[in-house]
Scaffold this motif. Structure first.
Motif, PDB file in Angstrom:
ATOM      1  N   LEU A   1      10.641   1.495  -1.141  1.00 40.40           N
ATOM      2  CA  LEU A   1      11.562   0.529  -1.725  1.00 40.40           C
ATOM      3  C   LEU A   1      12.079   1.036  -3.060  1.00 40.40           C
ATOM      4  CD1 LEU A   1       9.429  -2.686  -1.099  1.00 40.40           C
ATOM      5  CD2 LEU A   1      11.217  -1.750   0.377  1.00 40.40           C
ATOM      6  N   SER A   2      13.224   0.529  -3.466  1.00 42.99           N
ATOM      7  CA  SER A   2      13.726   0.831  -4.793  1.00 42.99           C
ATOM      8  C   SER A   2      12.807   0.199  -5.833  1.00 42.99           C
ATOM      9  CB  SER A   2      15.145   0.299  -4.970  1.00 42.99           C
ATOM     10  OG  SER A   2      15.140  -1.125  -4.972  1.00 42.99           O
ATOM     11  N   GLU A   3      12.858   0.697  -7.040  1.00 48.20           N
ATOM     12  CA  GLU A   3      11.993   0.164  -8.096  1.00 48.20           C
ATOM     13  C   GLU A   3      12.252  -1.324  -8.329  1.00 48.20           C
ATOM     14  OE1 GLU A   3      10.829   1.002 -12.789  1.00 48.20           O
ATOM     15  OE2 GLU A   3      12.207   2.327 -11.716  1.00 48.20           O
TER      16      GLU A   3
ATOM     17  N   THR B   1      12.984  -3.536  -6.176  1.00 44.03           N
ATOM     18  CA  THR B   1      12.347  -4.331  -5.130  1.00 44.03           C
ATOM     19  C   THR B   1      10.842  -4.122  -5.114  1.00 44.03           C
ATOM     20  OG1 THR B   1      14.353  -4.120  -3.779  1.00 44.03           O
ATOM     21  CG2 THR B   1      12.365  -4.881  -2.667  1.00 44.03           C
ATOM     22  N   ALA B   2      10.407  -2.877  -5.325  1.00 44.07           N
ATOM     23  CA  ALA B   2       8.978  -2.568  -5.258  1.00 44.07           C
ATOM     24  C   ALA B   2       8.185  -3.277  -6.349  1.00 44.07           C
ATOM     25  CB  ALA B   2       8.764  -1.055  -5.350  1.00 44.07           C
ATOM     26  N   LYS B   3       8.747  -3.335  -7.546  1.00 47.63           N
ATOM     27  CA  LYS B   3       8.003  -3.912  -8.670  1.00 47.63           C
ATOM     28  C   LYS B   3       7.632  -5.371  -8.440  1.00 47.63           C
ATOM     29  CE  LYS B   3       8.032  -4.143 -13.720  1.00 47.63           C
ATOM     30  NZ  LYS B   3       8.789  -3.809 -14.960  1.00 47.63           N
ATOM     31  N   PRO B   4       8.585  -6.245  -8.065  1.00 47.35           N
ATOM     32  CA  PRO B   4       8.188  -7.642  -7.813  1.00 47.35           C
ATOM     33  C   PRO B   4       7.268  -7.790  -6.602  1.00 47.35           C
ATOM     34  CG  PRO B   4      10.510  -7.308  -7.300  1.00 47.35           C
ATOM     35  CD  PRO B   4      10.049  -6.085  -8.016  1.00 47.35           C
ATOM     36  N   LEU B   5       7.433  -6.917  -5.582  1.00 45.24           N
ATOM     37  CA  LEU B   5       6.540  -6.989  -4.431  1.00 45.24           C
ATOM     38  C   LEU B   5       5.103  -6.704  -4.840  1.00 45.24           C
ATOM     39  CD1 LEU B   5       5.971  -7.164  -1.371  1.00 45.24           C
ATOM     40  CD2 LEU B   5       6.489  -4.711  -1.239  1.00 45.24           C
ATOM     41  N   LEU B   6       4.913  -5.713  -5.702  1.00 51.44           N
ATOM     42  CA  LEU B   6       3.570  -5.338  -6.113  1.00 51.44           C
ATOM     43  C   LEU B   6       2.905  -6.402  -6.986  1.00 51.44           C
ATOM     44  CD1 LEU B   6       4.110  -1.532  -6.816  1.00 51.44           C
ATOM     45  CD2 LEU B   6       2.863  -2.570  -4.920  1.00 51.44           C
ATOM     46  N   THR B   7       3.698  -7.282  -7.564  1.00 52.82           N
ATOM     47  CA  THR B   7       3.121  -8.361  -8.382  1.00 52.82           C
ATOM     48  C   THR B   7       2.758  -9.592  -7.557  1.00 52.82           C
ATOM     49  OG1 THR B   7       5.289  -9.316  -8.905  1.00 52.82           O
ATOM     50  CG2 THR B   7       4.459  -7.595 -10.383  1.00 52.82           C
ATOM     51  N   CYS B   8       3.109  -9.585  -6.265  1.00 54.43           N
ATOM     52  CA  CYS B   8       2.815 -10.737  -5.406  1.00 54.43           C
ATOM     53  C   CYS B   8       1.340 -10.748  -5.039  1.00 54.43           C
ATOM     54  CB  CYS B   8       3.662 -10.679  -4.133  1.00 54.43           C
ATOM     55  SG  CYS B   8       5.414 -11.040  -4.370  1.00 54.43           S
TER      56      CYS B   8
ATOM     57  N   PRO C   1      15.452  -9.665  -2.844  1.00 52.90           N
ATOM     58  CA  PRO C   1      15.251 -10.314  -4.147  1.00 52.90           C
ATOM     59  C   PRO C   1      15.024 -11.824  -4.025  1.00 52.90           C
ATOM     60  CG  PRO C   1      17.003  -8.707  -4.314  1.00 52.90           C
ATOM     61  CD  PRO C   1      16.656  -8.800  -2.863  1.00 52.90           C
ATOM     62  N   ASP C   2      15.809 -12.497  -3.165  1.00 53.40           N
ATOM     63  CA  ASP C   2      15.623 -13.938  -2.976  1.00 53.40           C
ATOM     64  C   ASP C   2      14.285 -14.232  -2.305  1.00 53.40           C
ATOM     65  OD1 ASP C   2      18.050 -14.378  -4.122  1.00 53.40           O
ATOM     66  OD2 ASP C   2      19.107 -14.897  -2.271  1.00 53.40           O
ATOM     67  N   LEU C   3      13.913 -13.407  -1.339  1.00 47.04           N
ATOM     68  CA  LEU C   3      12.657 -13.600  -0.627  1.00 47.04           C
ATOM     69  C   LEU C   3      11.464 -13.467  -1.569  1.00 47.04           C
ATOM     70  CD1 LEU C   3      11.451 -13.969   2.271  1.00 47.04           C
ATOM     71  CD2 LEU C   3      11.304 -11.474   2.371  1.00 47.04           C
ATOM     72  N   LEU C   4      11.475 -12.431  -2.391  1.00 42.78           N
ATOM     73  CA  LEU C   4      10.369 -12.224  -3.325  1.00 42.78           C
ATOM     74  C   LEU C   4      10.346 -13.297  -4.406  1.00 42.78           C
ATOM     75  CD1 LEU C   4      10.664  -8.344  -3.586  1.00 42.78           C
ATOM     76  CD2 LEU C   4       8.825  -9.617  -2.483  1.00 42.78           C
ATOM     77  N   HIS C   5      11.528 -13.742  -4.804  1.00 50.38           N
ATOM     78  CA  HIS C   5      11.582 -14.836  -5.785  1.00 50.38           C
ATOM     79  C   HIS C   5      10.933 -16.092  -5.214  1.00 50.38           C
ATOM     80  CE1 HIS C   5      13.110 -17.085  -9.250  1.00 50.38           C
ATOM     81  NE2 HIS C   5      13.403 -18.048  -8.389  1.00 50.38           N
ATOM     82  N   TYR C   6      11.223 -16.380  -3.947  1.00 51.07           N
ATOM     83  CA  TYR C   6      10.597 -17.539  -3.319  1.00 51.07           C
ATOM     84  C   TYR C   6       9.077 -17.364  -3.249  1.00 51.07           C
ATOM     85  CZ  TYR C   6       8.570 -20.351   0.339  1.00 51.07           C
ATOM     86  OH  TYR C   6       7.734 -21.169   1.038  1.00 51.07           O
ATOM     87  N   GLY C   7       8.627 -16.164  -2.908  1.00 46.29           N
ATOM     88  CA  GLY C   7       7.194 -15.933  -2.797  1.00 46.29           C
ATOM     89  C   GLY C   7       6.462 -16.210  -4.091  1.00 46.29           C
ATOM     90  N   ARG C   8       7.064 -15.833  -5.198  1.00 45.84           N
ATOM     91  CA  ARG C   8       6.398 -16.020  -6.489  1.00 45.84           C
ATOM     92  C   ARG C   8       6.566 -17.432  -7.043  1.00 45.84           C
ATOM     93  NH1 ARG C   8       8.907 -11.348  -9.885  1.00 45.84           N
ATOM     94  NH2 ARG C   8      10.652 -11.876  -8.525  1.00 45.84           N
TER      95      ARG C   8
ATOM     96  N   VAL D   1       0.836  -1.204   0.000  1.00 43.79           N
ATOM     97  CA  VAL D   1       0.000   0.000   0.000  1.00 43.79           C
ATOM     98  C   VAL D   1       0.868   1.251   0.000  1.00 43.79           C
ATOM     99  CG1 VAL D   1      -1.728   1.309   1.301  1.00 43.79           C
ATOM    100  CG2 VAL D   1      -1.928  -1.177   1.107  1.00 43.79           C
ATOM    101  N   VAL D   2       1.956   1.236   0.769  1.00 40.99           N
ATOM    102  CA  VAL D   2       2.858   2.392   0.807  1.00 40.99           C
ATOM    103  C   VAL D   2       3.474   2.637  -0.567  1.00 40.99           C
ATOM    104  CG1 VAL D   2       5.066   3.221   1.712  1.00 40.99           C
ATOM    105  CG2 VAL D   2       3.367   2.267   3.272  1.00 40.99           C
ATOM    106  N   GLN D   3       3.868   1.562  -1.268  1.00 46.17           N
ATOM    107  CA  GLN D   3       4.482   1.746  -2.593  1.00 46.17           C
ATOM    108  C   GLN D   3       3.482   2.362  -3.575  1.00 46.17           C
ATOM    109  OE1 GLN D   3       7.725   1.182  -2.128  1.00 46.17           O
ATOM    110  NE2 GLN D   3       6.955   0.334  -0.191  1.00 46.17           N
TER     111      GLN D   3
END
Length: 230
Positions: A52-54, A56-63, A187-194, A37-39
């Protein structure tokens, strides 16, 4: 003839999980949702520590919700309230105590101006109370889940509930994504999430454990690094 008793060998409907770990997973999930929501928030000046940097923010927003649940299932907090910094929490304890002596127990109850601020305020209150509870009753758990140093736990135990609420309402800048400075962790954390690949979770858990050790024992990490280089 005696009838053989029928044994129910089916698994329980929910896996057995320690209540504190269950609460931690819920806090991690709420934090990730607040980060999203903050992003998306148009107010770029607020919640600077949560931006977050772009990359990091971009993959987070796609989760989606499933990905966020995977990410939240780590055995340590994904958010930082600087629990490893005794100097920070000593000042917060002193400041909140002094503030209470100068004002009534009535706190600011104005409605937050936007969704992002509301989520952050609500999250802060839950996270501070969770840390306070662990410091009171399970210091070792606070160390492994939150990275709370023994010295900080001693200070947090002296806080009363009013101080906890005051800190959560007036010191939002404490809150930040944990280990955002590390180039691999998020990056590794978000990769695992997806992806949901278990090997990526193992890597994230291992890296998180190492980073937590560095927060709590920086001098020890430095000594090991020097020894490894010799």
């Amino acid at each position: 003839m005696f009838k053989r008793p029928i044994m129910d060998l089916s698994p329980p409907p929910y896996p057995s999980i320690h209540p504190n770990l269950k609460q931690l997973h819920a806090l991690n999930f709420d934090f990730l949702h607040a980060l999203q929501v903050v992003q998306r928030s148009e107010s770029r000046s607020s919640h600077h520590s949560l931006r977050l940097s772009e990359l990091t923010a971009k993959p987070l927003l796609t989760c989606d919700q499933t990905a966020l649940q995977r990410i939240a299932s780590c055995s340590f907090s994904l958010f930082s309230l600087q629990w490893h910094r005794i100097d920070e929490w000593t000042q917060l304890a002193e400041h909140s105590a002094a503030t209470r002596s100068k004002m009534s127990s009535k706190l600011d109850t104005q409605a937050p101006p936007d969704e992002a601020t509301a989520l952050v305020l609500h999250f802060m209150q839950c996270a501070v109370f969770f840390g306070w509870h662990l410091a009171q009753h399970e210091e070792q758990t606070a160390r492994f889940m939150l990275g709370m140093s023994p010295e900080t736990a001693t200070v947090v135990r002296t806080l009363d509930l009013w101080q906890c609420r005051y800190i959560s309402q007036h010191h939002r800048k404490l809150l930040a994504p944990r280990w955002l400075h590390n180039r691999y962790f998020w990056p590794d954390l978000l990769h695992y999430g997806r992806s949901g690949e278990p090997e990526h979770l193992k890597l994230v858990q291992l890296l998180g454990t190492q980073l937590m050790a560095q927060d709590l024992e920086p001098s020890a990490i430095a000594r090991h690094t020097i020894a490894d280089n010799d």
